[in-house]
Design a protein around this motif. Structure first.
Motif, PDB file in Angstrom:
ATOM      1  N   GLY A  79       0.813  -1.206   0.000  1.00  0.00           N
ATOM      2  CA  GLY A  79       0.000   0.000   0.000  1.00  0.00           C
ATOM      3  C   GLY A  79       0.846   1.256   0.000  1.00  0.00           C
ATOM      4  O   GLY A  79       0.546   2.228  -0.708  1.00  0.00           O
ATOM      5  N   LEU A  80       1.926   1.263   0.779  1.00  0.00           N
ATOM      6  CA  LEU A  80       2.816   2.422   0.821  1.00  0.00           C
ATOM      7  C   LEU A  80       3.485   2.651  -0.534  1.00  0.00           C
ATOM      8  O   LEU A  80       3.600   3.793  -1.002  1.00  0.00           O
ATOM      9  CB  LEU A  80       3.875   2.221   1.903  1.00  0.00           C
ATOM     10  CG  LEU A  80       3.382   2.276   3.349  1.00  0.00           C
ATOM     11  CD1 LEU A  80       4.485   1.841   4.304  1.00  0.00           C
ATOM     12  CD2 LEU A  80       2.898   3.687   3.705  1.00  0.00           C
ATOM     13  N   VAL A  81       3.922   1.567  -1.160  1.00  0.00           N
ATOM     14  CA  VAL A  81       4.536   1.686  -2.480  1.00  0.00           C
ATOM     15  C   VAL A  81       3.524   2.209  -3.496  1.00  0.00           C
ATOM     16  O   VAL A  81       3.833   3.106  -4.296  1.00  0.00           O
ATOM     17  CB  VAL A  81       5.101   0.324  -2.946  1.00  0.00           C
ATOM     18  CG1 VAL A  81       5.508   0.378  -4.413  1.00  0.00           C
ATOM     19  CG2 VAL A  81       6.297  -0.072  -2.085  1.00  0.00           C
ATOM     20  N   ARG A  82       2.321   1.659  -3.455  1.00  0.00           N
ATOM     21  CA  ARG A  82       1.277   2.115  -4.375  1.00  0.00           C
ATOM     22  C   ARG A  82       0.914   3.572  -4.100  1.00  0.00           C
ATOM     23  O   ARG A  82       0.681   4.348  -5.027  1.00  0.00           O
ATOM     24  CB  ARG A  82       0.047   1.218  -4.247  1.00  0.00           C
ATOM     25  CG  ARG A  82      -1.098   1.596  -5.196  1.00  0.00           C
ATOM     26  CD  ARG A  82      -0.657   1.566  -6.646  1.00  0.00           C
ATOM     27  NE  ARG A  82      -1.729   1.963  -7.544  1.00  0.00           N
ATOM     28  CZ  ARG A  82      -1.524   2.479  -8.744  1.00  0.00           C
ATOM     29  NH1 ARG A  82      -0.283   2.677  -9.189  1.00  0.00           N
ATOM     30  NH2 ARG A  82      -2.538   2.813  -9.519  1.00  0.00           N
ATOM     31  N   GLY A  83       0.876   3.958  -2.837  1.00  0.00           N
ATOM     32  CA  GLY A  83       0.582   5.342  -2.502  1.00  0.00           C
ATOM     33  C   GLY A  83       1.591   6.294  -3.107  1.00  0.00           C
ATOM     34  O   GLY A  83       1.231   7.355  -3.638  1.00  0.00           O
ATOM     35  N   THR A  84       2.859   5.914  -3.054  1.00  0.00           N
ATOM     36  CA  THR A  84       3.906   6.741  -3.643  1.00  0.00           C
ATOM     37  C   THR A  84       3.736   6.836  -5.153  1.00  0.00           C
ATOM     38  O   THR A  84       3.869   7.916  -5.743  1.00  0.00           O
ATOM     39  CB  THR A  84       5.289   6.149  -3.304  1.00  0.00           C
ATOM     40  OG1 THR A  84       5.455   6.139  -1.883  1.00  0.00           O
ATOM     41  CG2 THR A  84       6.396   6.973  -3.929  1.00  0.00           C
ATOM     42  N   GLU A  85       3.431   5.715  -5.789  1.00  0.00           N
ATOM     43  CA  GLU A  85       3.243   5.708  -7.242  1.00  0.00           C
ATOM     44  C   GLU A  85       2.081   6.607  -7.662  1.00  0.00           C
ATOM     45  O   GLU A  85       2.199   7.369  -8.638  1.00  0.00           O
ATOM     46  CB  GLU A  85       2.985   4.281  -7.719  1.00  0.00           C
ATOM     47  CG  GLU A  85       4.183   3.356  -7.580  1.00  0.00           C
ATOM     48  CD  GLU A  85       3.860   1.901  -7.864  1.00  0.00           C
ATOM     49  OE1 GLU A  85       4.791   1.106  -7.994  1.00  0.00           O
ATOM     50  OE2 GLU A  85       2.637   1.566  -7.963  1.00  0.00           O
ATOM     51  N   VAL A  86       0.988   6.543  -6.923  1.00  0.00           N
ATOM     52  CA  VAL A  86      -0.178   7.361  -7.257  1.00  0.00           C
ATOM     53  C   VAL A  86       0.131   8.842  -7.044  1.00  0.00           C
ATOM     54  O   VAL A  86      -0.258   9.697  -7.851  1.00  0.00           O
ATOM     55  CB  VAL A  86      -1.401   6.933  -6.419  1.00  0.00           C
ATOM     56  CG1 VAL A  86      -2.564   7.905  -6.625  1.00  0.00           C
ATOM     57  CG2 VAL A  86      -1.833   5.520  -6.798  1.00  0.00           C
ATOM     58  N   ALA A  87       0.843   9.166  -5.986  1.00  0.00           N
ATOM     59  CA  ALA A  87       1.206  10.560  -5.729  1.00  0.00           C
ATOM     60  C   ALA A  87       2.113  11.096  -6.833  1.00  0.00           C
ATOM     61  O   ALA A  87       1.921  12.225  -7.318  1.00  0.00           O
ATOM     62  CB  ALA A  87       1.891  10.686  -4.368  1.00  0.00           C
ATOM     63  N   TYR A  88       3.082  10.314  -7.238  1.00  0.00           N
ATOM     64  CA  TYR A  88       3.963  10.739  -8.341  1.00  0.00           C
ATOM     65  C   TYR A  88       3.169  10.944  -9.621  1.00  0.00           C
ATOM     66  O   TYR A  88       3.411  11.910 -10.374  1.00  0.00           O
ATOM     67  CB  TYR A  88       5.054   9.690  -8.575  1.00  0.00           C
ATOM     68  CG  TYR A  88       6.362   9.978  -7.886  1.00  0.00           C
ATOM     69  CD1 TYR A  88       7.376  10.701  -8.514  1.00  0.00           C
ATOM     70  CD2 TYR A  88       6.599   9.512  -6.589  1.00  0.00           C
ATOM     71  CE1 TYR A  88       8.582  10.962  -7.881  1.00  0.00           C
ATOM     72  CE2 TYR A  88       7.806   9.761  -5.944  1.00  0.00           C
ATOM     73  CZ  TYR A  88       8.791  10.488  -6.597  1.00  0.00           C
ATOM     74  OH  TYR A  88       9.984  10.748  -5.967  1.00  0.00           O
ATOM     75  N   SER A  89       2.232  10.054  -9.893  1.00  0.00           N
ATOM     76  CA  SER A  89       1.466  10.137 -11.136  1.00  0.00           C
ATOM     77  C   SER A  89       0.525  11.339 -11.160  1.00  0.00           C
ATOM     78  O   SER A  89       0.050  11.733 -12.232  1.00  0.00           O
ATOM     79  CB  SER A  89       0.662   8.853 -11.355  1.00  0.00           C
ATOM     80  OG  SER A  89      -0.371   8.725 -10.385  1.00  0.00           O
ATOM     81  N   ALA A  90       0.276  11.928  -9.993  1.00  0.00           N
ATOM     82  CA  ALA A  90      -0.613  13.093  -9.921  1.00  0.00           C
ATOM     83  C   ALA A  90       0.086  14.374 -10.363  1.00  0.00           C
ATOM     84  O   ALA A  90      -0.557  15.410 -10.528  1.00  0.00           O
ATOM     85  CB  ALA A  90      -1.138  13.259  -8.495  1.00  0.00           C
ATOM     86  N   VAL A  91       1.407  14.305 -10.559  1.00  0.00           N
ATOM     87  CA  VAL A  91       2.191  15.473 -10.952  1.00  0.00           C
ATOM     88  C   VAL A  91       2.734  15.256 -12.356  1.00  0.00           C
ATOM     89  O   VAL A  91       3.350  14.224 -12.635  1.00  0.00           O
ATOM     90  CB  VAL A  91       3.371  15.700  -9.975  1.00  0.00           C
ATOM     91  CG1 VAL A  91       4.151  16.944 -10.356  1.00  0.00           C
ATOM     92  CG2 VAL A  91       2.849  15.801  -8.547  1.00  0.00           C
ATOM     93  N   SER A  92       2.516  16.228 -13.236  1.00  0.00           N
ATOM     94  CA  SER A  92       2.959  16.068 -14.624  1.00  0.00           C
ATOM     95  C   SER A  92       4.472  16.011 -14.737  1.00  0.00           C
ATOM     96  O   SER A  92       5.014  15.256 -15.554  1.00  0.00           O
ATOM     97  CB  SER A  92       2.411  17.213 -15.487  1.00  0.00           C
ATOM     98  OG  SER A  92       2.831  18.471 -14.987  1.00  0.00           O
ATOM     99  N   MET A  93       5.158  16.810 -13.916  1.00  0.00           N
ATOM    100  CA  MET A  93       6.622  16.806 -13.925  1.00  0.00           C
ATOM    101  C   MET A  93       7.125  16.743 -12.479  1.00  0.00           C
ATOM    102  O   MET A  93       7.438  17.768 -11.869  1.00  0.00           O
ATOM    103  CB  MET A  93       7.175  18.057 -14.625  1.00  0.00           C
ATOM    104  CG  MET A  93       6.798  18.150 -16.094  1.00  0.00           C
ATOM    105  SD  MET A  93       7.497  19.626 -16.888  1.00  0.00           S
ATOM    106  CE  MET A  93       9.257  19.278 -16.770  1.00  0.00           C
ATOM    107  N   PRO A  94       7.194  15.535 -11.902  1.00  0.00           N
ATOM    108  CA  PRO A  94       7.615  15.397 -10.504  1.00  0.00           C
ATOM    109  C   PRO A  94       9.017  15.981 -10.277  1.00  0.00           C
ATOM    110  O   PRO A  94       9.899  15.843 -11.122  1.00  0.00           O
ATOM    111  CB  PRO A  94       7.612  13.878 -10.296  1.00  0.00           C
ATOM    112  CG  PRO A  94       6.691  13.353 -11.344  1.00  0.00           C
ATOM    113  CD  PRO A  94       6.881  14.239 -12.521  1.00  0.00           C
ATOM    114  N   VAL A  95       9.173  16.631  -9.130  1.00  0.00           N
ATOM    115  CA  VAL A  95      10.448  17.225  -8.756  1.00  0.00           C
ATOM    116  C   VAL A  95      10.990  16.502  -7.536  1.00  0.00           C
ATOM    117  O   VAL A  95      10.271  16.328  -6.547  1.00  0.00           O
ATOM    118  CB  VAL A  95      10.285  18.736  -8.436  1.00  0.00           C
ATOM    119  CG1 VAL A  95      11.607  19.312  -7.946  1.00  0.00           C
ATOM    120  CG2 VAL A  95       9.795  19.484  -9.666  1.00  0.00           C
ATOM    121  N   GLU A  96      12.238  16.060  -7.625  1.00  0.00           N
ATOM    122  CA  GLU A  96      12.844  15.404  -6.471  1.00  0.00           C
ATOM    123  C   GLU A  96      13.287  16.445  -5.451  1.00  0.00           C
ATOM    124  O   GLU A  96      13.631  17.570  -5.795  1.00  0.00           O
ATOM    125  CB  GLU A  96      14.024  14.542  -6.914  1.00  0.00           C
ATOM    126  CG  GLU A  96      13.641  13.421  -7.862  1.00  0.00           C
ATOM    127  CD  GLU A  96      12.622  12.457  -7.286  1.00  0.00           C
ATOM    128  OE1 GLU A  96      12.512  12.353  -6.046  1.00  0.00           O
ATOM    129  OE2 GLU A  96      11.923  11.789  -8.064  1.00  0.00           O
TER     130      GLU A  96
END
Length: 222
Positions: A121-138
């Protein structure tokens, strides 16, 4: 106390922790713009999540763990505030869907907090959060989420890890990742601060860890 109730109470405790740290988190808010509302938005989003849970799933003892997580995710989605709140709501949505999918796939009890399902669930949560941003910034809260979730999965896969151990390792990884955020973003380094959203993630995860530890007298929940 059922483990579904423990989950519900743990997120309420995390909401209180965010409320106590709103000003401190806001003071770190320099990226992407210094509007000083990251802590406020994360708190209000998690508050909306816990209030929705209380309204829709009373009493929580009659629900299982996936139901509790889904209720939290739904409330966060409905009450998301600002960019940080939206990312938090997406993380919680992924956590809920990933947890439920893992339970259904493995046949594990929905009444218990399952280590494998939590990590997935934590891994999936991270993936979904990243996918919500068009250009993720580290160097943002996304990076802190990823550091925590990857460590949790690694710990689980290394052996018979219990819930409390996983949460402890996730918090440690989140803190280490947070401290590295100024090395990833010039604005943070120039201001001499860590990422505000990342700090909020650390506060939330640490509160979940603290609640599980206290609720079980220091013994891990399996």
């Amino acid at each position: 106390m059922s483990q579904a109730v423990t989950i519900a109470n743990a997120f309420s405790f995390a909401c209180l922790a965010l409320r106590k740290n709103v000003d401190a988190i806001n003071s770190l808010n320099v990226f992407p713009v210094p509007d000083g509302d990251t802590g406020t938005n994360m708190f209000l989003t998690l508050q909306a999540a816990t209030e929705h849970l209380q309204q829709q799933l009373e009493p929580p003892r009659d629900n299982n763990v996936p139901d509790i997580l889904s209720g939290i995710a739904r409330g966060a989605l409905l009450g998301a505030r600002g960019n940080s709140g939206v990312l938090l709501s997406q993380f919680l949505q992924g956590l809920a869907t990933g947890y439920r999918s893992s339970i259904e796939e493995s046949g594990a009890s929905a009444s218990d907090v399952d280590p494998r399902a939590l990590c997935e669930g934590l891994v999936r949560g991270t993936e979904v959060a990243y996918s919500a941003v068009s250009m993720p910034v580290e160097g943002t809260m996304l990076t802190v989420m990823r550091g925590a979730s990857e460590k949790g999965k690694k710990v689980y896969e290394s052996g018979d890890a219990d819930i409390l151990t996983i949460l402890e390792e996730c918090v440690d990884a989140a803190v280490i990742t947070l401290q590295a955020t100024p090395d990833m973003l010039d604005k943070l380094r120039e201001a001499g601060v860590v990422d505000a959203g990342g700090q909020g993630v650390v506060v939330m995860l640490d509160a979940l860890r603290e609640y599980f530890s206290a609720a079980n007298d220091g013994d891990a929940v399996r």
